[in-house]
Design an enzyme around this catalytic site. Structure first.
Site, PDB file in Angstrom:
ATOM      1  N   SER A 136       0.798  -1.081  -0.126  1.00 46.38           N
ATOM      2  CA  SER A 136       0.008  -0.017  -0.040  1.00 46.38           C
ATOM      3  C   SER A 136       0.939   1.295  -0.189  1.00 46.38           C
ATOM      4  CB  SER A 136      -0.790  -0.003   1.122  1.00 46.38           C
ATOM      5  OG  SER A 136      -1.525   1.326   1.350  1.00 46.38           O
ATOM      6  N   TYR A 149      -1.282  -0.120  10.340  1.00 42.42           N
ATOM      7  CA  TYR A 149      -1.558  -0.654   8.937  1.00 42.42           C
ATOM      8  C   TYR A 149      -0.147  -0.374   7.940  1.00 42.42           C
ATOM      9  CZ  TYR A 149      -3.723  -1.597   4.315  1.00 42.42           C
ATOM     10  OH  TYR A 149      -4.028  -2.147   3.120  1.00 42.42           O
TER      11      TYR A 149
END
Lengths: 243, 426
Positions: A136, A149
């Site tokens: 990501s 995350y």
């Protein structure tokens, strides 16, 4: 006949990618937690032209990464492997909880890296194929709003960078996929703006990048430049921002 | 996420939740007051009375396709565009499509939509062979013309009120390729439209007309098309332009409209022009202008669509012309006499007129009320999927089977539309 394995097969990006592979007549091994969902997905992919769908119950938190799993998934070889499972934690709810943080790191990084460790040698001796892992843009820089995350994805990015370095010698393509905002069930609760991309776009970028790219795929492409700017902000300034 | 209907209602957006897998459904009932598709209905049909809707767009899996019979089995959230993208390269097409491909197959069924080939194929619902309906009680009903027949006819055109449609079987139609042979004919007055329509209904699969509703004689363009034998593939249809936001002042007003319409009428120099266009581009011209609804500015627009016997069309157009309020998108189409399968289906024999009006509050509403009187006097009907204003009285006259739908309504599902048009009777 081409064969692909997809972990986290019910995620929106995985579904979009699997559909494109189905149109090309692939045999697909679909691994995910929810068996009922897998069965509906398999119906979809068969309708679209998948030669066959093999279903595998896989839970990133509990499925042992052993030789039995490796043999089932590998069978007679893989042309393509996509590791797409992950979850977006509520940062505020996990950041002061060591167990929850560790769990998020395991689901988003540990389990994905474990899968790569399990199959790296097989791809290396096979001497071809593509391994794509969903990282990501959140892994490019730690931000207070999303660093649990983000750090997990940073681990995935760095691990795949090393793996790419190793496997490039044997003709295996390792792709680090860095999506920006994707309109998917994982982000269903968020308002969408002009930076948001559809899973189809991300899937097309994943499959389009398989030949001869650097291996790091920002998708859509403009995130490479957004993240470049964000990475260039000096840390002593960055730490004062509320990003 | 926030949610408004295509016409920009309501002022305070509703909350939209998403359903991607069936196992999420139990959590939806009792939370969301209505289940919607892509929100392409214009008025208050897709708005719930508790302010929360759930979109079933994520139920987008194909479940099976028989390439010898063309029977497609799919979940209700699959969009018509996705079906066409799947089917056209395989030599099949949807027998009926509305004016946009950005709607779900469940939504197309729940509004029993029609297309430019209504005279040849009837409504969308005629091609739905079966559906699986989930009720909030947990019960699942397999509905078709053989089983649970009353539920089948209540759910087609049932405005999403009978339960959540989970799956459907759609009968696709054979096509040689993705192309249409098209012809556009200029006409100078309304009577020409009717004679062109009658003449073309037996020779052409698709017939529709655009009219300049500000011109005295209702001049316009009549377009007709048949499936082409050409089978070469179509390159991808991109978006031409995206309207990024609603401008504070709409560029569409009574002064610009007259110029727009005049230019549009005269863009075709010759009286007849033939060509070949892709089925997708020809059927969905507005889809290439992403979020075109924003062009009407912050105040938005309202659509008025009704079906009336032929003579009343003249009265409606005269009334609009007198008001000076124009519409750029004025569409005329003669419906055929193929029976609509739903209890509350809109299409019925007659001519349908659809118009977009920039919303000017009370003035627009006053015009709508005058149009309503003409429609009522002609025993016509207004289209619920486009409506935000019709009176309960007009609705109940035009849709006498509404009480049967009410009996089949799922107790936890109710739209603002339904509350509005059935509420007055208690």
């Amino acid at each position: 006949m081409k064969r692909a394995a997809i972990f986290g097969a019910c995620s929106a990006i995985a579904v979009a990618t699997a559909r494109m592979l189905a149109e090309q007549g692939y045999t697909l091994l679909l691994a995910a937690r929810a068996e009922e969902r897998l069965q509906v997905l398999a119906q979809d992919l068969r309708s679209r032209g998948a030669a066959d769908c093999e279903l595998l119950s896989y839970d990133a938190e509990s499925t042992p990464l052993d030789q039995q799993l490796a043999d089932t998934v590998w069978a007679s070889g893989l042309d393509f492997m996509l590791v797409a499972h992950g979850q977006l934690p509520d940062q505020a709810a996990v950041q002061d909880d060591p167990e929850a943080t560790a769990r998020e790191l395991n689901v988003n990084a540990g389990s994905a890296i474990g899968l790569l460790a399990l199959f790296a040698g097989r791809f290396e001796s096979q001497g071809n194929g593509t391994v794509a892992v969903i990282s990501s843009v959140a892994g490019d820089r730690g931000r207070q709003s999303n660093y649990v995350y983000g750090s997990a994805k940073a681990a995935v990015s760095t691990y795949t960078q090393g793996l790419r370095n190793r496997l490039s010698k044997s003709g295996v393509c390792v792709l680090t996929i860095k999506p920006g905002f994707v309109d998917s069930p994982m982000t269903a609760h968020l308002e969408k703006g002009f930076l948001w991309a559809q899973p189809d776009k991300v899937a097309a970028d994943i499959l389009g990048a398989r030949q001869g790219s650097s291996g790091v795929v920002y998708t859509p492409w403009f995130w490479r430049y957004i993240m470049l700017i964000i990475k260039l902000i000096p840390e002593r300034l960055f730490k004062k921002l509320s990003l | 996420m926030s949610f408004t209907s295509w016409g920009g209602l309501p002022e305070q957006p509703q909350i939209k939740k998403t359903i991607s897998w069936r196992d999420q459904l139990p959590g939806v009932f009792g939370d969301a007051g209505l289940v919607v598709g892509m929100g392409r209905s214009y008025g208050d049909v897709p708005l719930s009375i508790n302010g929360i809707v759930a979109s079933a767009r994520g139920l987008d899996r194909l479940l099976g396709f028989d390439s010898s019979t063309g029977l497609l089995h799919c979940e209700a959230g699959v969009s018509l565009g996705e079906i066409l993208a799947f089917a056209l390269p395989r030599g099949w097409s949807l027998p009926v499509v509305p004016g946009t491909q950005f709607c779900t197959v469940g939504g197309a069924t729940a509004n029993d939509v029609h297309g430019k080939n209504h005279h040849a194929r009837g409504t969308f619902g005629r091609h739905v062979k079966s559906l699986l309906l989930q009720r909030s009680s947990g019960e699942q009903l397999h509905c078709s013309s053989q089983a649970n027949v009353d539920w089948f006819s209540a759910t087609i055109g049932g405005l999403g009120l009978t339960g959540v449609i989970l799956e459907l079987e759609i009968q696709l139609s054979r096509v040689d390729g993705p192309w249409l042979d098209t012809e556009t004919i200029k006409f100078g007055e309304l009577d020409e439209f009717f004679s062109l329509s009658e003449e073309s209904d037996s020779s052409h699969e698709y017939n529709v007309a655009w009219i300049d509703c500000l011109s005295r004689k209702s001049r316009g363009h009549f377009t007709r098309a048949n499936h082409s034998a050409a089978a070469d593939p179509v390159s991808a249809h991109g978006t031409l332009f995206s309207v990024p936001f609603a401008p504070p002042v709409s560029p569409v007003n009574r002064f610009t409209l007259k110029a727009f319409n005049s230019l549009y009428y005269h863009r075709q120099q010759v009286s007849r022009r033939s060509g070949r266009e892709s089925l997708v581009a020809w059927n969905f011209p507005l889809d290439r202008l992403n979020q075109w609804n924003r062009l009407y500015g912050k105040r938005g627009f309202r659509q008025y669509q009704c079906v009336v016997p032929e003579p009343a069309i003249k009265d409606l157009l005269a009334c609009i012309r007198q008001s000076g309020d124009g519409s750029f998108l004025a569409v005329l189409k003669m419906f055929g006499d193929l029976a609509s399968p739903g209890l509350l289906s809109f299409p019925r024999p007659g001519t349908t007129l659809a118009l977009d009006f920039p919303w000017r509050g009370a003035d627009t509403l006053a015009l709508f009320k005058r149009l309503d009187q003409i429609v009522a006097a002609a025993n016509g009907a207004i289209y619920p999927a486009k409506d935000a204003h019709m009176s309960g009285e007009d609705f109940r006259r035009a849709y006498p089977a509404w009480e049967q739908l009410e009996q089949h309504r799922d107790p936890v599902l109710k739209s603002q539309f339904w509350q509005r048009v059935t509420g007055e009777s208690g």
